[in-house]
Design an enzyme around this catalytic site. Sequence first.
Site, PDB file in Angstrom:
ATOM      1  N   HIS A 333      68.715 158.148 -42.914  1.00  0.00           N
ATOM      2  CA  HIS A 333      69.228 157.108 -42.016  1.00  0.00           C
ATOM      3  C   HIS A 333      68.975 155.723 -42.608  1.00  0.00           C
ATOM      4  O   HIS A 333      69.874 154.869 -42.646  1.00  0.00           O
ATOM      5  CB  HIS A 333      68.548 157.240 -40.652  1.00  0.00           C
ATOM      6  CG  HIS A 333      68.768 156.082 -39.739  1.00  0.00           C
ATOM      7  ND1 HIS A 333      69.765 156.061 -38.793  1.00  0.00           N
ATOM      8  CD2 HIS A 333      68.119 154.890 -39.629  1.00  0.00           C
ATOM      9  CE1 HIS A 333      69.722 154.914 -38.138  1.00  0.00           C
ATOM     10  NE2 HIS A 333      68.728 154.175 -38.634  1.00  0.00           N
ATOM     11  N   GLU A 334      67.746 155.470 -43.085  1.00  0.00           N
ATOM     12  CA  GLU A 334      67.417 154.156 -43.647  1.00  0.00           C
ATOM     13  C   GLU A 334      68.238 153.868 -44.901  1.00  0.00           C
ATOM     14  O   GLU A 334      68.685 152.731 -45.117  1.00  0.00           O
ATOM     15  CB  GLU A 334      65.922 154.087 -43.977  1.00  0.00           C
ATOM     16  CG  GLU A 334      64.999 154.186 -42.776  1.00  0.00           C
ATOM     17  CD  GLU A 334      65.231 153.070 -41.773  1.00  0.00           C
ATOM     18  OE1 GLU A 334      65.596 151.945 -42.200  1.00  0.00           O
ATOM     19  OE2 GLU A 334      65.069 153.312 -40.566  1.00  0.00           O
ATOM     20  N   HIS A 337      71.602 152.512 -44.145  1.00  0.00           N
ATOM     21  CA  HIS A 337      71.662 151.062 -43.944  1.00  0.00           C
ATOM     22  C   HIS A 337      71.922 150.343 -45.273  1.00  0.00           C
ATOM     23  O   HIS A 337      72.687 149.376 -45.334  1.00  0.00           O
ATOM     24  CB  HIS A 337      70.347 150.551 -43.343  1.00  0.00           C
ATOM     25  CG  HIS A 337      70.201 150.850 -41.882  1.00  0.00           C
ATOM     26  ND1 HIS A 337      71.166 150.513 -40.951  1.00  0.00           N
ATOM     27  CD2 HIS A 337      69.202 151.434 -41.176  1.00  0.00           C
ATOM     28  CE1 HIS A 337      70.766 150.876 -39.745  1.00  0.00           C
ATOM     29  NE2 HIS A 337      69.577 151.447 -39.856  1.00  0.00           N
ATOM     30  N   GLU A 365      73.267 151.223 -36.494  1.00  0.00           N
ATOM     31  CA  GLU A 365      72.397 152.386 -36.299  1.00  0.00           C
ATOM     32  C   GLU A 365      73.213 153.667 -36.201  1.00  0.00           C
ATOM     33  O   GLU A 365      72.864 154.703 -36.781  1.00  0.00           O
ATOM     34  CB  GLU A 365      71.540 152.211 -35.047  1.00  0.00           C
ATOM     35  CG  GLU A 365      70.487 151.120 -35.153  1.00  0.00           C
ATOM     36  CD  GLU A 365      69.553 151.329 -36.322  1.00  0.00           C
ATOM     37  OE1 GLU A 365      69.086 152.464 -36.518  1.00  0.00           O
ATOM     38  OE2 GLU A 365      69.295 150.358 -37.052  1.00  0.00           O
TER      39      GLU A 365
END
Length: 425
Positions: A333-334, A337, A365
């Site tokens: 997920h990070e 970004h 997100e």
Amino acid sequence: MWASLDAMWEMSAEKRIFGAVLLFSWTVYLWETFLSRRQRRIYKTTTHVPLELGQIMDSETFENSRLYQLDKSTFSFWSGLYSEIEGTLILLFGGIPYLWRLSGRFCGYAGFGPEYEITQSLVFLLLATLFSALTGLPWSLYNTFVIEEKHGFNQQTLGFFMKDAIKKFIVTQCILLPVSSLLLYIIKIGGDYFFIYAWLFTLVVSLVLVTIYADYIAPLFDKFTPLPEGKLKQEIEVMAKSIDFPLTKVYVVEGSKRSSHSNAYFYGFFKNKRIVLFDTLLEEYSVLNKDNQEESGMEPRNDGEGDSEEIKAKVKNKKQGCKNEEVLAVLGHELGHWKLGHTVKNIIISQVLSFCLTVLSRRFEFQADAFAKKLGKAKDLYSALIKLNKDNLGFPVSDWLFSMWHYSHPPLLERLQALKNSKQD
């Protein structure tokens, strides 16, 4: 006559400015209070686990989360009210002009006259931040040693807290004063376009601080150690390489000496990226898990007794953090970004309007969650989000207006719903 009229006009203009500032400040405060009351009503009335959460959250965790958020809401109301009253009294009784004159007297004692405006401004900033630190200290102490302690998050002693607070103040001054002096100098010589030069300077300073924070500032407060060689590190490196993320180092930060909250982030520009994992995020690494087992006396036994499985289950339920697969999902997920350019976009948007940033951040997100899906991490991210919400006592039910205005991350249920249909079997 004209001089007296000019003086009256200036005084009237000053009062109008103060009045406008107070009106705006109290309007914002009342709006925030209105939103907080809506959310507080959710905390008070939602006393049972909603049906859609029945399979992922037990009633004990739900109740602990509800009580934690209620306590935080109460604290936020009173600390916010105090802050608003303090600011109003400072304006009404001339606190800012008084502090400026006091700064001038201190400068005079040191041999600096009125022509040293930048020097006086720095003394003013020093006194102002010192006043803010002292008036905020009781609130910080209460939050740490009453609320966070009550709900099992605080890991600090009073001595550690005070030493940390003093160190933070000193480090802040070492950064704030030089940067402020340069900014004031730019404003002084900038002419008609000073605001453009000042904005560019603050933008550059922000980027520099983001770059050096984890390497030179954060280690002053917390211990950073390289993640040991092993399966987790290898899998992180493989995942980073698969999306061309220029990873150079992976650190574990000893966050457990301060709090049991967990987190993970990456930092760095260009070809020098680092990943930081809180030890509380790693189930097999967290010191808190070992402490829980020792304090409870429930170390699993191998003596063949019939209750060994029950003891193992209890120990497992006490564990904090995520399994390696779930940690990789969170990092997926990070990394989403980064791959989707959210970091740079956030920096740009943050220069314009905070509410737009909140709205855009929620969208980012969801996009980062979707990116983790593409990496095949949907199932693990689903379970990791539940564990992180449980470990941090996040309340999964939110008032829609409060959530829209405040939450940079979408509520748990919305994120789980988006992941649900694509979980791996």
